[in-house]
Write an enzyme that holds these catalytic residues in place. Structure first.
Site, PDB file in Angstrom:
ATOM      1  N   GLY A  45      28.778   1.247   6.781  1.00 20.71           N
ATOM      2  CA  GLY A  45      29.766   2.035   6.048  1.00 20.71           C
ATOM      3  C   GLY A  45      29.008   3.023   5.164  1.00 20.71           C
ATOM      4  CB  ALA A  46      29.208   6.709   4.875  1.00 25.60           C
ATOM      5  CG  ASP A 235      29.922   7.308   8.975  1.00 25.19           C
ATOM      6  OD1 ASP A 235      31.038   7.016   9.447  1.00 25.19           O
ATOM      7  OD2 ASP A 235      29.124   6.473   8.513  1.00 25.19           O
ATOM      8  CE  LYS A 246      31.588   2.925  13.775  1.00 23.15           C
ATOM      9  NZ  LYS A 246      30.177   2.986  14.296  1.00 23.15           N
TER      10      LYS A 246
HETATM   11  O1  MRU Z   1      28.831   2.153  12.064  1.00 26.42           O
HETATM   12  P1  MRU Z   1      29.503   1.864  10.770  1.00 26.42           P
HETATM   13  O2  MRU Z   1      30.233   0.581  10.741  1.00 26.42           O
HETATM   14  O3  MRU Z   1      28.559   2.036   9.595  1.00 26.42           O
HETATM   15  O4  MRU Z   1      30.585   3.028  10.640  1.00 26.42           O
HETATM   16  C1  MRU Z   1      31.436   3.063   9.527  1.00 26.42           C
HETATM   17  C2  MRU Z   1      32.454   4.133   9.607  1.00 26.42           C
HETATM   18  O5  MRU Z   1      32.515   4.867  10.568  1.00 26.42           O
HETATM   19  C3  MRU Z   1      33.333   4.340   8.426  1.00 26.42           C
HETATM   20  O6  MRU Z   1      34.565   4.841   8.817  1.00 26.42           O
HETATM   21  C4  MRU Z   1      32.664   5.346   7.475  1.00 26.42           C
HETATM   22  O7  MRU Z   1      31.389   4.925   7.117  1.00 26.42           O
HETATM   23  C5  MRU Z   1      33.435   5.616   6.257  1.00 26.42           C
HETATM   24  S1  MRU Z   1      33.695   4.155   5.371  1.00 26.42           S
HETATM   25  C6  MRU Z   1      33.877   4.231   3.856  1.00 26.42           C
END
Ligand code: MRU
Length: 346
Positions: A45-46, A235, A246
């Site tokens: 999660g970013a 992200d 995602k």
């Molecule tokens: O691969 P991940 O689980 O790190 O991807 C996370 C996401 O795509 C979230 O939607 C994104 O980080 C925003 S979350 C606050």
């Protein structure tokens, strides 16, 4: 509950690979191990990645055993490269590492222990600010939610993807806290199942009603009028409003437009990369095909079947209704209004 926390002089991370079955934390005292934790997705999660990398830099400063300032800066620049290489798409990672480097290179700090202390304070500030920013986005986003709405959500964007509360899932938490009767449809989010494993765990803990749906069911529910609004995270969001998130987000956005449903990414300004003109310039992480063939060790197909596994996709800004930031909801023209939202922070 904090996903990323500094406890007893160590970094503590909830190990997200174990959820929903086990709630376990792992502690870190070595920046290289922190980078590895980001790479293998102990933490993901970013915003959570950004906060973790901030502490990773503070740990790197503590690990430096030399006595000269220049040597320490060189060591921190190496640590910065290692941490930034852990995952390429989430710009919060680069943003947090650069923020810590700026503290380290502050000319006013000369004693190494003063640099170490200032860096730890800055990492803690990033973590604390994240929670406060999420609460502000929650308020702005919840104003878009009507009593009785069914919300579609993709991936995990909650407390686990941030330091606490969440971005898109934070909006859902805020709407629920305001007493709105809402229901959430959670895309399971293949291949790593952040929706069914993590978002469902969070909503269950919070007492917010939900159903998990297979990723390919979203269009069906939209067509039947069973979804009122879509909230997702990001992200990296480019200057023109293109949103990397995602894998699978793009198809959700296109389906939402086809069915006249508003689509809102919820994006802290730390995730907006004004240096990139459009989403075409956003680096897209390609992860191991084993995540598709054998998620969490469960072999679905023979291991010699070829597979592709891009972790993110880019939703063109024409599918985006508005972008919820901590400084308010940004509407088109995004190139102008995102700049204003970012300027409101920096
Ligand atoms: O691969 P991940 O689980 O790190 O991807 C996370 C996401 O795509 C979230 O939607 C994104 O980080 C925003 S979350 C606050």
């Amino acid at each position: 509950m904090r996903t990323v926390e500094w406890i007893d002089d160590k970094l503590s991370l909830i190990d997200q690979r174990q959820l929903p079955w086990d709630l376990q934390s792992v502690t870190y005292e070595d920046y290289r191990e922190v980078a590895e934790a980001i790479r293998v997705m102990v933490v993901r999660g970013a915003p959570a990645i950004g906060a973790t990398a901030g502490f990773g830099m503070a740990i790197a400063a503590q690990q430096f055993s030399g006595s000269d300032r220049l040597g320490m800066i060189q060591h921190l620049e190496e640590a910065a490269e290692v941490l930034k290489a852990a995952r390429p798409t989430a710009v919060n990672l680069m943003w947090a590492v650069d923020r810590l480097l700026r503290v380290a290179t502050d000319e006013e700090l000369t004693a190494l222990d003063d640099i170490r202390e200032a860096m730890l304070r800055e990492a803690q500030r990033i973590a604390d600010e994240d929670v406060e920013i999420n609460k502000r986005m929650g308020e702005h986003g919840a104003a878009l939610v009507k009593d009785g709405d069914t919300i579609l959500h993709h991936c995990n964007t909650g407390s686990l993807a941030t330091v606490d509360w969440g971005t898109a899932l934070g909006v859902i938490r805020s709407a629920h806290a305001q007493g709105k009767q809402i229901h959430v449809l959670l895309d399971e989010t293949r291949p790593r199942l952040q929706g069914s494993r993590l978002s469902a765990w969070e909503l269950k803990e919070a007492g917010i009603p939900f159903d998990i749906i297979a990723d390919n069911a979203a269009g069906h529910f939209m067509q039947r009028g069973e979804i009122d609004i879509v909230f997702v995270g990001s992200d990296r969001t480019a200057a023109n409003g293109d949103v990397a998130n995602k894998i699978g987000t793009y198809q959700v956005a296109v389906l939402a437009r086809e069915n006249g449903i508003p689509f809102y990414p919820v994006v802290p300004t730390s995730t907006i990369d004004l240096s990139l003109a459009s989403g075409a310039d956003i680096p897209i992480e390609e992860r191991s095909p084993d995540e598709v063939r054998k998620p969490y060790g469960l072999a679905l197909v023979p291991e010699d079947y070829p597979a592709r596994n891009p972790a993110f996709d880019v939703t063109p800004q024409r599918y985006v209704t508005g972008i919820v930031t901590e400084n308010g909801v940004v509407y088109p023209p995004f190139d102008l209004n995102l700049q204003r939202a970012v300027a409101g922070t920096r």
